[in-house]
Write a protein that holds these residues in place. Structure first.
Motif, mmCIF file in Angstrom:
data_model
loop_
_atom_site.group_PDB
_atom_site.id
_atom_site.type_symbol
_atom_site.label_atom_id
_atom_site.label_comp_id
_atom_site.label_asym_id
_atom_site.label_seq_id
_atom_site.Cartn_x
_atom_site.Cartn_y
_atom_site.Cartn_z
ATOM 1 N N ILE A 229 7.997 5.537 -25.744
ATOM 2 C CA ILE A 229 8.323 5.990 -24.454
ATOM 3 C C ILE A 229 7.144 6.712 -23.852
ATOM 4 N N GLU A 230 6.804 7.881 -24.770
ATOM 5 C CA GLU A 230 5.731 8.492 -24.176
ATOM 6 C C GLU A 230 4.343 7.856 -24.029
ATOM 7 N N LYS A 231 4.140 6.839 -24.716
ATOM 8 C CA LYS A 231 3.012 5.936 -24.992
ATOM 9 C C LYS A 231 2.870 5.235 -23.743
ATOM 10 N N LEU A 232 4.067 4.405 -23.410
ATOM 11 C CA LEU A 232 4.102 3.768 -22.187
ATOM 12 C C LEU A 232 4.009 4.490 -20.788
ATOM 13 N N GLN A 233 4.786 5.927 -20.961
ATOM 14 C CA GLN A 233 4.604 6.461 -19.750
ATOM 15 C C GLN A 233 3.036 6.926 -19.362
ATOM 16 N N SER A 234 2.318 7.136 -20.426
ATOM 17 C CA SER A 234 0.812 7.507 -20.208
ATOM 18 C C SER A 234 0.215 6.330 -19.775
ATOM 19 N N GLU A 235 0.568 5.156 -20.262
ATOM 20 C CA GLU A 235 -0.091 3.813 -19.697
ATOM 21 C C GLU A 235 0.341 3.731 -17.945
ATOM 22 N N VAL A 236 1.547 3.942 -17.733
ATOM 23 C CA VAL A 236 1.837 4.086 -16.365
ATOM 24 C C VAL A 236 1.204 4.825 -15.509
ATOM 25 N N GLN A 237 0.977 6.078 -16.085
ATOM 26 C CA GLN A 237 0.348 7.049 -15.177
ATOM 27 C C GLN A 237 -1.286 6.576 -15.042
ATOM 28 N N LYS A 238 -1.749 5.976 -16.180
ATOM 29 C CA LYS A 238 -3.167 5.682 -16.204
ATOM 30 C C LYS A 238 -3.333 4.271 -14.938
ATOM 31 N N PHE A 239 -2.412 3.432 -15.006
ATOM 32 C CA PHE A 239 -2.538 2.291 -14.237
ATOM 33 C C PHE A 239 -2.007 2.803 -12.578
ATOM 34 N N GLU A 240 -1.187 3.797 -12.676
ATOM 35 C CA GLU A 240 -0.976 4.380 -11.332
ATOM 36 C C GLU A 240 -2.115 4.931 -10.617
ATOM 37 N N GLY A 241 -3.064 5.600 -11.606
ATOM 38 C CA GLY A 241 -4.160 6.342 -10.988
ATOM 39 C C GLY A 241 -5.164 5.226 -10.687
ATOM 40 N N TRP A 242 -5.184 4.160 -11.444
ATOM 41 C CA TRP A 242 -6.191 3.098 -10.723
ATOM 42 C C TRP A 242 -5.547 2.598 -9.674
ATOM 43 N N LEU A 243 -4.258 2.456 -9.219
ATOM 44 C CA LEU A 243 -3.764 1.839 -8.152
ATOM 45 C C LEU A 243 -3.872 2.692 -7.078
ATOM 46 N N ALA A 244 -3.734 3.821 -7.281
ATOM 47 C CA ALA A 244 -4.030 5.067 -6.220
ATOM 48 C C ALA A 244 -5.234 4.746 -5.785
ATOM 49 N N GLU A 245 -6.516 4.724 -6.530
ATOM 50 C CA GLU A 245 -7.622 4.688 -6.385
ATOM 51 C C GLU A 245 -8.135 3.458 -5.241
ATOM 52 N N VAL A 246 -7.412 2.299 -5.812
ATOM 53 C CA VAL A 246 -7.497 1.035 -5.100
ATOM 54 C C VAL A 246 -7.176 1.183 -3.717
ATOM 55 N N GLU A 247 -5.828 1.694 -3.615
ATOM 56 C CA GLU A 247 -5.210 2.087 -2.312
ATOM 57 C C GLU A 247 -5.930 2.873 -1.383
ATOM 58 N N GLU A 248 -6.458 3.835 -1.804
ATOM 59 C CA GLU A 248 -7.585 4.684 -1.127
ATOM 60 C C GLU A 248 -8.897 3.973 -0.361
ATOM 61 N N ARG A 249 -9.203 2.916 -1.114
ATOM 62 C CA ARG A 249 -10.478 2.281 -0.881
ATOM 63 C C ARG A 249 -10.055 1.289 0.172
ATOM 64 N N MET A 250 -8.633 0.786 0.072
ATOM 65 C CA MET A 250 -8.487 -0.195 0.902
ATOM 66 C C MET A 250 -8.223 0.282 2.198
ATOM 67 N N PRO A 251 -8.365 -0.597 3.460
ATOM 68 C CA PRO A 251 -8.152 -0.009 4.765
ATOM 69 C C PRO A 251 -6.533 -0.190 4.964
ATOM 70 N N SER A 252 -6.097 0.775 5.634
ATOM 71 C CA SER A 252 -4.396 0.898 5.946
ATOM 72 C C SER A 252 -4.459 0.733 7.284
ATOM 73 N N LYS A 253 -3.098 0.682 7.748
ATOM 74 C CA LYS A 253 -2.828 0.696 9.031
ATOM 75 C C LYS A 253 -3.242 1.830 10.032
ATOM 76 N N SER A 254 -3.121 2.909 9.324
ATOM 77 C CA SER A 254 -3.131 4.299 9.920
ATOM 78 C C SER A 254 -4.769 4.589 10.223
ATOM 79 N N ASP A 255 -5.719 3.947 9.382
ATOM 80 C CA ASP A 255 -7.186 4.293 9.610
ATOM 81 C C ASP A 255 -7.662 3.208 10.221
ATOM 82 N N THR A 256 -7.215 2.004 10.651
ATOM 83 C CA THR A 256 -7.870 1.037 11.083
ATOM 84 C C THR A 256 -8.457 1.205 12.350
ATOM 85 N N HIS A 257 -7.569 2.066 13.413
ATOM 86 C CA HIS A 257 -8.243 2.289 14.691
ATOM 87 C C HIS A 257 -8.992 3.358 14.442
#
Length: 571
Positions: free
Chosen positions: A408-436
């Motif tokens: 479980i600890e190993k899987l949770q660390s994997e989740v945190q790693k992928f969530e970090g990459w996901l947050a990085e991608v979402e920050e770089r992608m244009p969102s509704k709030s910053d489109t204007h």
């Protein structure tokens, strides 16, 4: 005359037995031929079913990642249903073969054995009766000849006695002797006559019984046997058709399933699935700025331009030539195949990368939940062992609990790693709030010189996608300030005036719009477009001055005005 007539009848009866024997043997051979026919039909059904099953198995999707991709499309699912129904269809032909074997071949083979035994018995009885009547006839002839012989002997003895009695020279003793001999011969003739009469009466009775009782009964049995054989063949032929008819409802259901699967194909859904699968998430290039060569000023290009005419002439100031990303052609194309590329899916476009990362996170969360369920079950088992030591040793569960905890600890660390990459991608992608914010910022830069490196920050020299947020920040920091004072960007977004209309759109599907910032639309409704899709899959529309919001781009058909800025749409 009676003797000749009797012999003729016997010969005719014998001929009839021979004819009946030939006919019944032919009937048995015909039944055997029909059994062979049904057996070959059964083999054909088995071979056909086997070939159909092999065909269905051959075209079944393989157990690999490609199967998951294909299952998304309705036409692939319809083909899979068709293969499964075809497999069931083959099963019905196996049922036909089994029923033909059990209901016709086996039963008919058993009946033929019984038929041969019965036929043999009837003809044996007929031959036995024939032999008996012939034997009686021979005995009757023997009695008749003996009676005839005794009569002739008695006549001769009488004539001899009369001759001796008339002769005066013969002694009285000789005459007496001749007389006794004649009497004896007459007695023998009388006895033979009685025997012949009695046996003749017996023969006539046997003959009458033979021709009117025994032989007709045997013929009747043979006739009944033949009728049963013909009737059994008729039943088998009817069963032959009924076996096919019994599976027709299920065969019809299989065909209905194929038809229903074909009717479930949705071209629109499949095409949208392709769009959703390969949507890159790149930003569309902005407009190329007008360069006024009549003014004594530095020639520049807009920040969002991906093409620079000066780069072709002066390669020393630029490391790569700008390209429009939808038309990239190089050896290292974007890989969208599953299972290829680095672990963080950095080789994929932003939108595809986000989907893969989210899918990986969901998969890991399912594994974590599965391990936690196992841990809970083992914990309950340990509690039961503690309360009831006779059921088991509580310490025997500890190694497994420790192993699950580590997993479980190993899987949770994997989740945190992928969530970090996901947050990085979402920050770089244009969102509704910053489109204007980007739109308003770009409008203040129409007459401002920018560095030519803005296009290079989006695209590497080999044409693959790269993102460097720090470079974009540096580009924005180098923008010359406007001549007039501009309020803060956040304040400008809050206090902005109504955005101008850049086109119209028609809703292809209904959208509920439950989330904040979205707007509900009905199918076929016409709306105004005030901000196009910036690569995040959402388009900003307006129904009235106070009723506007975002809707999924795939739910609408956009028609932009030709003179509107940025009037281009991308998948």
């Amino acid at each position: 005359m009676d003797k000749v007539e009797t012999l003729v009848k016997e010969q005719q009866l014998k001929d009839q037995f021979d004819n009946l024997e030939k006919h019944t043997q032919w009937g048995i051979e015909f039944a055997e031929k029909y059994t062979k026919f049904v057996k070959e039909r059964s083999e054909i059904e088995i071979n056909y079913a086997k070939q159909i099953r092999n065909l269905s198995k051959k075209y079944q999707p393989k157990k690999n990642s490609r199967e998951e991709e294909e299952s998304k499309y309705t036409f692939c699912r319809a083909f899979l249903v068709t293969l499964n129904e075809l497999n069931d269809y083959a099963g019905q032909h196996e049922v036909i073969a089994e029923n033909l074997t059990s209901q016709i071949i086996t039963e008919l083979a058993r009946y033929l054995q019984e038929l041969k035994t019965e036929r043999k018995s009837h003809f044996h009885d007929g031959r036995k009766a024939q032999q008996q009547i012939e034997s009686s006839w021979k005995q009757l002839e023997s009695c008749k000849r003996r009676f005839e012989r005794d009569c002739k002997e008695a006549d001769r003895a009488q004539q001899y006695f009369e001759k001796m009695d008339a002769d005066i020279n013969v002694t009285k003793a000789d005459v007496e002797k001749a007389r006794q001999q004649a009497q004896m011969r007459h007695q023998m003739a009388s006895d033979s006559k009685s025997d012949y009469s009695a046996y003749l009466q017996k023969f006539n009775q046997e003959q009458n019984e033979h021709y009117y009782t025994v032989i007709p009964n045997i013929f009747q049995k043979l006739q009944d046997m033949e009728e049963k054989r013909i009737e059994r063949l008729g039943v088998c032929m009817k069963t032959f058709a009924d076996v096919d008819r019994q599976v027709l409802p299920i065969v019809g259901k299989c065909l209905d399933g194929m038809t229903k699967a074909a009717e479930s194909i949705e071209p629109k859904t499949d095409s949208n699935q392709v769009v959703e699968s390969y949507k890159s998430g790149f930003e569309a290039p902005g407009d190329v700025e007008f360069e006024d060569y009549g003014q004594a000023m530095k020639r520049t290009v807009s920040e969002t331009s991906l093409s620079n005419s000066r780069e072709g002439k002066d390669k020393s100031t630029s490391k790569s030539k700008g390209k429009l990303w939808p038309f990239i052609k190089n050896k290292n194309k974007l890989s969208l195949k599953l299972g290829s590329g680095p672990e963080d899916f950095s080789h994929l476009p932003p939108e595809q990368r986000r989907k893969k990362l989210q899918g990986k996170i969901d998969e890991l969360n399912k594994d974590i939940q599965k391990e936690m369920d196992q841990r809970d079950a083992l914990t309950k088992m340990k509690d039961v062992y503690i309360k009831n030591p006779q059921m088991g040793d509580p310490t025997s569960v500890d190694p497994r609990l420790t192993e699950i905890g580590q997993t479980i600890e190993k899987l949770q660390s994997e989740v945190q790693k992928f969530e970090g990459w996901l947050a990085e991608v979402e920050e770089r992608m244009p969102s509704k709030s910053d489109t204007h914010r980007r739109s308003g910022l770009y409008e203040t830069q129409n007459n401002t010189a920018v560095s030519n490196n803005c296009a290079q920050n989006r695209e590497s020299p080999d044409g693959s996608y790269t993102e460097e947020q720090t470079s974009e920040t540096q580009v924005k920091a180098t923008i010359n300030p406007p001549t007039t004072s501009t309020p803060d960007i956040d304040d400008e977004f809050d206090d902005e005036e109504t955005l101008p209309t850049i086109g119209t759109c028609k809703a292809l599907y209904p959208f509920e719009g439950h989330n904040e910032g979205t707007i509900a639309v009905a199918e076929g409704e016409l709306l105004f477009v005030i901000e196009e899709d910036k690569g995040d899959g959402w388009t900003r529309v307006r129904r009235s001055e106070d009723d506007e919001g975002y809707v999924p781009t795939s739910y609408i058909e956009v028609i932009l005005e030709t003179n509107a800025k940025g009037a281009m749409t991308y998948i």
